[in-house]
Design a protein around this motif. Structure first.
Motif, mmCIF file in Angstrom:
data_model
loop_
_atom_site.group_PDB
_atom_site.id
_atom_site.type_symbol
_atom_site.label_atom_id
_atom_site.label_comp_id
_atom_site.label_asym_id
_atom_site.label_seq_id
_atom_site.Cartn_x
_atom_site.Cartn_y
_atom_site.Cartn_z
ATOM 1 N N ARG A 123 11.305 -12.556 -5.493
ATOM 2 C CA ARG A 123 12.611 -11.989 -5.126
ATOM 3 C C ARG A 123 12.439 -10.828 -4.159
ATOM 4 N NH1 ARG A 123 16.088 -9.905 -9.535
ATOM 5 N NH2 ARG A 123 17.641 -10.021 -7.901
ATOM 6 N N VAL A 124 11.284 -10.160 -4.228
ATOM 7 C CA VAL A 124 10.997 -9.024 -3.349
ATOM 8 C C VAL A 124 10.301 -9.549 -2.103
ATOM 9 C CG1 VAL A 124 9.737 -6.846 -3.112
ATOM 10 C CG2 VAL A 124 10.826 -7.437 -5.301
ATOM 11 N N ARG A 125 10.826 -9.190 -0.958
ATOM 12 C CA ARG A 125 10.237 -9.653 0.300
ATOM 13 C C ARG A 125 8.825 -9.108 0.470
ATOM 14 N NH1 ARG A 125 14.408 -11.688 3.338
ATOM 15 N NH2 ARG A 125 16.444 -10.793 2.905
ATOM 16 N N ASN A 126 7.973 -9.932 1.030
ATOM 17 C CA ASN A 126 6.636 -9.485 1.410
ATOM 18 C C ASN A 126 6.746 -8.884 2.800
ATOM 19 O OD1 ASN A 126 4.729 -10.273 -0.723
ATOM 20 N ND2 ASN A 126 5.605 -12.289 -0.351
ATOM 21 N N LEU A 127 6.373 -7.617 2.917
ATOM 22 C CA LEU A 127 6.414 -6.916 4.193
ATOM 23 C C LEU A 127 5.042 -6.325 4.467
ATOM 24 C CD1 LEU A 127 9.684 -4.838 3.670
ATOM 25 C CD2 LEU A 127 9.430 -6.904 5.056
ATOM 26 N N PRO A 128 4.620 -6.310 5.712
ATOM 27 C CA PRO A 128 3.386 -5.600 6.028
ATOM 28 C C PRO A 128 3.546 -4.113 5.660
ATOM 29 C CG PRO A 128 4.098 -6.937 7.896
ATOM 30 C CD PRO A 128 5.218 -6.939 6.891
ATOM 31 N N ILE A 129 2.460 -3.497 5.225
ATOM 32 C CA ILE A 129 2.499 -2.083 4.834
ATOM 33 C C ILE A 129 3.127 -1.226 5.928
ATOM 34 C CG2 ILE A 129 1.051 -0.066 4.331
ATOM 35 C CD1 ILE A 129 -0.941 -2.124 3.035
ATOM 36 N N GLN A 130 2.774 -1.499 7.188
ATOM 37 C CA GLN A 130 3.274 -0.692 8.300
ATOM 38 C C GLN A 130 4.784 -0.801 8.475
ATOM 39 O OE1 GLN A 130 0.736 -2.859 8.315
ATOM 40 N NE2 GLN A 130 -0.920 -2.198 9.657
ATOM 41 N N ASP A 131 5.412 -1.833 7.895
ATOM 42 C CA ASP A 131 6.871 -1.946 7.940
ATOM 43 C C ASP A 131 7.537 -1.086 6.868
ATOM 44 O OD1 ASP A 131 6.585 -3.708 10.024
ATOM 45 O OD2 ASP A 131 7.356 -5.457 8.938
ATOM 46 N N VAL A 132 6.736 -0.552 5.932
ATOM 47 C CA VAL A 132 7.276 0.254 4.841
ATOM 48 C C VAL A 132 6.967 1.737 5.041
ATOM 49 C CG1 VAL A 132 7.295 0.612 2.325
ATOM 50 C CG2 VAL A 132 7.042 -1.709 3.261
ATOM 51 N N ILE A 133 5.731 2.045 5.426
ATOM 52 C CA ILE A 133 5.350 3.449 5.631
ATOM 53 C C ILE A 133 4.740 3.633 7.019
ATOM 54 C CG2 ILE A 133 5.059 4.099 3.214
ATOM 55 C CD1 ILE A 133 2.082 3.614 3.470
ATOM 56 N N ARG A 134 4.861 4.845 7.523
ATOM 57 C CA ARG A 134 4.318 5.207 8.836
ATOM 58 C C ARG A 134 3.032 5.998 8.681
ATOM 59 N NH1 ARG A 134 9.859 5.499 10.111
ATOM 60 N NH2 ARG A 134 10.476 7.361 8.990
ATOM 61 N N ASP A 135 2.315 6.115 9.798
ATOM 62 C CA ASP A 135 1.186 7.038 9.896
ATOM 63 C C ASP A 135 0.120 6.827 8.826
ATOM 64 O OD1 ASP A 135 2.535 8.187 12.041
ATOM 65 O OD2 ASP A 135 3.555 9.627 10.743
ATOM 66 N N THR A 136 -0.157 5.589 8.488
ATOM 67 C CA THR A 136 -1.220 5.279 7.540
ATOM 68 C C THR A 136 -2.162 4.286 8.200
ATOM 69 O OG1 THR A 136 0.192 5.651 5.618
ATOM 70 C CG2 THR A 136 -1.740 4.280 5.269
ATOM 71 N N THR A 137 -3.444 4.577 8.143
ATOM 72 C CA THR A 137 -4.435 3.639 8.665
ATOM 73 C C THR A 137 -4.574 2.494 7.675
ATOM 74 O OG1 THR A 137 -5.613 5.430 9.759
ATOM 75 C CG2 THR A 137 -6.842 3.386 9.387
ATOM 76 N N VAL A 138 -4.448 1.278 8.169
ATOM 77 C CA VAL A 138 -4.509 0.090 7.326
ATOM 78 C C VAL A 138 -5.534 -0.864 7.922
ATOM 79 C CG1 VAL A 138 -3.197 -1.843 6.369
ATOM 80 C CG2 VAL A 138 -2.072 0.366 6.725
ATOM 81 N N ASP A 139 -6.473 -1.318 7.091
ATOM 82 C CA ASP A 139 -7.475 -2.291 7.512
ATOM 83 C C ASP A 139 -7.468 -3.482 6.564
ATOM 84 O OD1 ASP A 139 -8.679 -0.973 9.785
ATOM 85 O OD2 ASP A 139 -9.539 0.453 8.367
ATOM 86 N N GLY A 140 -7.523 -4.679 7.111
ATOM 87 C CA GLY A 140 -7.544 -5.909 6.336
ATOM 88 C C GLY A 140 -6.779 -6.963 7.097
ATOM 89 N N PRO A 141 -6.889 -8.191 6.700
ATOM 90 C CA PRO A 141 -7.709 -8.711 5.609
ATOM 91 C C PRO A 141 -9.184 -8.864 6.003
ATOM 92 C CG PRO A 141 -6.517 -10.504 6.654
ATOM 93 C CD PRO A 141 -6.078 -9.232 7.336
#
Length: 162
Positions: A123-141
């Motif tokens: 029921r909860v949409r899957n969103l990339p982390i960057q679509d939810v929070i700003r200014d965070t370094t994200v690496d993966g998959p």
């Protein structure tokens, strides 16, 4: 993407924690919080089998960090996880000011895997982390570990059907 040997070590632990969750009858997700000095501060796996679907390890990490770390320590910490944060966990991560996120498998991969197994979407949409929070370094998959996570999800959903 800048994944190093230390990252791989912590991600492997996340996959082990996901396997532990699976062995306990829970959805296979695991996460580890690591300080700027490389110390493991907190680790957990999913606890949603009882019906409370907010019991994700990334959310537990955010709560723990808010209560046990200074804002500066949180901003320099890294959260490792077997699967990319859901929107709830990404928001919690952002609200408490945690630093880098490294994940073994993406939410996009999970959606594809579940679809291939005929599992209804969340029921909860899957969103990339960057679509939810700003200014965070994200690496993966990380492809070699994502395949391990894929197998854990296959085992979880296929066992439930038998």
């Amino acid at each position: 993407m800048m994944i190093n040997d230390s990252d791989l070590k912590h991600l492997r632990r996340c996959v082990d924690l996901a396997k532990t969750a699976l062995e306990k009858g829970d959805e296979p997700f695991g996460s580890v919080l690591v300080s700027a000095d490389g110390d493991v501060l907190f680790e957990d796996h999913n606890h949603v089998a009882g019906g409370d679907h907010t019991q994700h390890p990334e959310f537990a990490i955010a709560r723990w960090a808010a209560n046990h770390m200074t804002p500066e320590e949180r901003s320099k910490a890294t959260v490792y996880t077997s699967g990319e944060h859901c929107p709830m966990c990404a928001a919690a991560h952002g609200w408490v000011g945690l630093g880098r996120i490294v994940y073994a498998s993406s939410s996009e991969q999970l959606v594809q895997w579940l679809s291939e197994m005929g599992v209804a979407p969340s029921r909860v949409r899957n969103l990339p982390i960057q679509d939810v929070i700003r200014d965070t370094t994200v690496d993966g998959p990380v492809p070699e570990l994502a395949e391990h996570v894929h197998q854990l999800h296959r085992q979880f959903y296929l066992e439930r059907r038998s």
